[in-house]
Design a protein around this motif. Sequence first.
Motif, PDB file in Angstrom:
ATOM      1  N   CYS A 205       0.845  -1.196   0.000  1.00 50.54           N
ATOM      2  CA  CYS A 205       0.000   0.000   0.000  1.00 50.54           C
ATOM      3  C   CYS A 205       0.881   1.247   0.000  1.00 50.54           C
ATOM      4  O   CYS A 205       2.044   1.185  -0.403  1.00 50.54           O
ATOM      5  CB  CYS A 205      -0.979  -0.032   1.172  1.00 50.54           C
ATOM      6  SG  CYS A 205      -0.247  -0.236   2.801  1.00 50.54           S
ATOM      7  N   PHE A 206       0.343   2.380   0.418  1.00 53.36           N
ATOM      8  CA  PHE A 206       1.098   3.637   0.424  1.00 53.36           C
ATOM      9  C   PHE A 206       1.534   4.015   1.827  1.00 53.36           C
ATOM     10  O   PHE A 206       1.716   5.189   2.151  1.00 53.36           O
ATOM     11  CB  PHE A 206       0.247   4.760  -0.176  1.00 53.36           C
ATOM     12  CG  PHE A 206       0.135   4.718  -1.679  1.00 53.36           C
ATOM     13  CD1 PHE A 206       0.770   3.747  -2.422  1.00 53.36           C
ATOM     14  CD2 PHE A 206      -0.601   5.669  -2.349  1.00 53.36           C
ATOM     15  CE1 PHE A 206       0.675   3.707  -3.807  1.00 53.36           C
ATOM     16  CE2 PHE A 206      -0.711   5.652  -3.734  1.00 53.36           C
ATOM     17  CZ  PHE A 206      -0.074   4.657  -4.471  1.00 53.36           C
ATOM     18  N   GLY A 207       1.699   3.013   2.674  1.00 49.21           N
ATOM     19  CA  GLY A 207       2.128   3.214   4.052  1.00 49.21           C
ATOM     20  C   GLY A 207       2.231   1.858   4.709  1.00 49.21           C
ATOM     21  O   GLY A 207       2.632   0.892   4.076  1.00 49.21           O
ATOM     22  N   ASP A 208       1.841   1.777   5.965  1.00 47.52           N
ATOM     23  CA  ASP A 208       1.823   0.494   6.649  1.00 47.52           C
ATOM     24  C   ASP A 208       0.453  -0.158   6.522  1.00 47.52           C
ATOM     25  O   ASP A 208      -0.573   0.524   6.481  1.00 47.52           O
ATOM     26  CB  ASP A 208       2.165   0.673   8.131  1.00 47.52           C
ATOM     27  CG  ASP A 208       3.669   0.748   8.372  1.00 47.52           C
ATOM     28  OD1 ASP A 208       4.398  -0.078   7.781  1.00 47.52           O
ATOM     29  OD2 ASP A 208       4.105   1.618   9.136  1.00 47.52           O
ATOM     30  N   GLY A 209       0.449  -1.472   6.515  1.00 54.70           N
ATOM     31  CA  GLY A 209      -0.790  -2.227   6.470  1.00 54.70           C
ATOM     32  C   GLY A 209      -0.489  -3.708   6.533  1.00 54.70           C
ATOM     33  O   GLY A 209       0.637  -4.136   6.260  1.00 54.70           O
TER      34      GLY A 209
END
Length: 384
Positions: A205-209
């Motif tokens: 994704c575009f960060g943490d997940g």
Amino acid sequence: MNEHARLNHAPIPFIDVAAQRRRLGRAIDDAIARVLAHCQFVMGPEVQAFEKDLAAFCGARHAIGCASGTDALLLVLMAKGIGPGDAVFCPTFTFCATAEVVALLGATPVLVDVDEETFNLDVTSLARAIPLAKRQGLKPKAVIPVDLFGQPADHDAVRRAAQAENLFVLDDAAQALGATYKGRKLGALAPATATSFFPAKPLGCFGDGGAVLTDDDGLAETVKSLRLHGQGADRYDNVRIGITGRLDTIQAAVLIEKLKIFPEEIAARDRAAKRYNAGLGDVAVVPKVAASSTSVWAQYTIRLKPGRRDKLAADLKAQGIPTGVYYPKPLHRLAAYKNFPVAEGGVPVSDRLAEEVISLPMHAYLDEPTQDRIIGAVRRALGS
């Protein structure tokens, strides 16, 4: 001539996240815009939609979105009541998060060796670690096989070993979502699977997940509660001690779009890996995928004779080609983990790998001219 030399040394990305961003373009923009419009930033409708899509993709009954892959591991262990006095068996050749979650709960990570070819958990080392843990007064409770670099562990062998000792199996598929073992995707092979959507992962994704996947209805409900502070009937009905472990709505929206093209990207990664193997198989030890498995190639990792890695990395860096070392120190050699038990007989394979492995650029948008440039540079640097 100078311009030609400059172009030949133009920097190559190790993982080209930007290329995927350009491909998805408007679809990602629109997905994020929908979240900005409805303003349900926490547990918004995209979270449930992505969980449904992910469960269908993996063939699992449940997918529970989490704040990170580490939280996914932690939540499952919390749900199983892992704590002080318990032994949880982990490979030592992995990222620290695998054992970190065990230690955070007060349990003891017991570190085991990995297989020489696949780099995944070696069940013979596990068999030596279990009696050692018992002699130290620990209760063997769980094992966390890691599907390292994108290739599944030998899940049938792990399951047999676990059943013999009544161990719960938590699959760490942080690097391998989308890979298959004997025709089945990871996520439906173990009682619980944890994965990560960190941007550099094959599905990022575009960060943490992250996410937990399971077919166990009870476990799924407990994990859902734990990720929301242990809530029961509502947010102020706390029936257990939990954490803030939710997947962000914007990240879920991004992942919905990325999952749509993920199968194509897996195929592209596999083509790139096969080209690497063909181009480098006579100058380095190239990765082997077990006949029963497919890999999503989170990393493309070769092995060199001890002492050659640093020179190769320096030679490639001078030509604008990045490399990585996963992992320069196995867990048992890290300061935070050096006092935890290690399987009887030691972990010699992991110690060797730490001195020999080096990873080359790998992603779904690695075009053939760029890859040929990398292959040529590696061959020249290794003296072929």
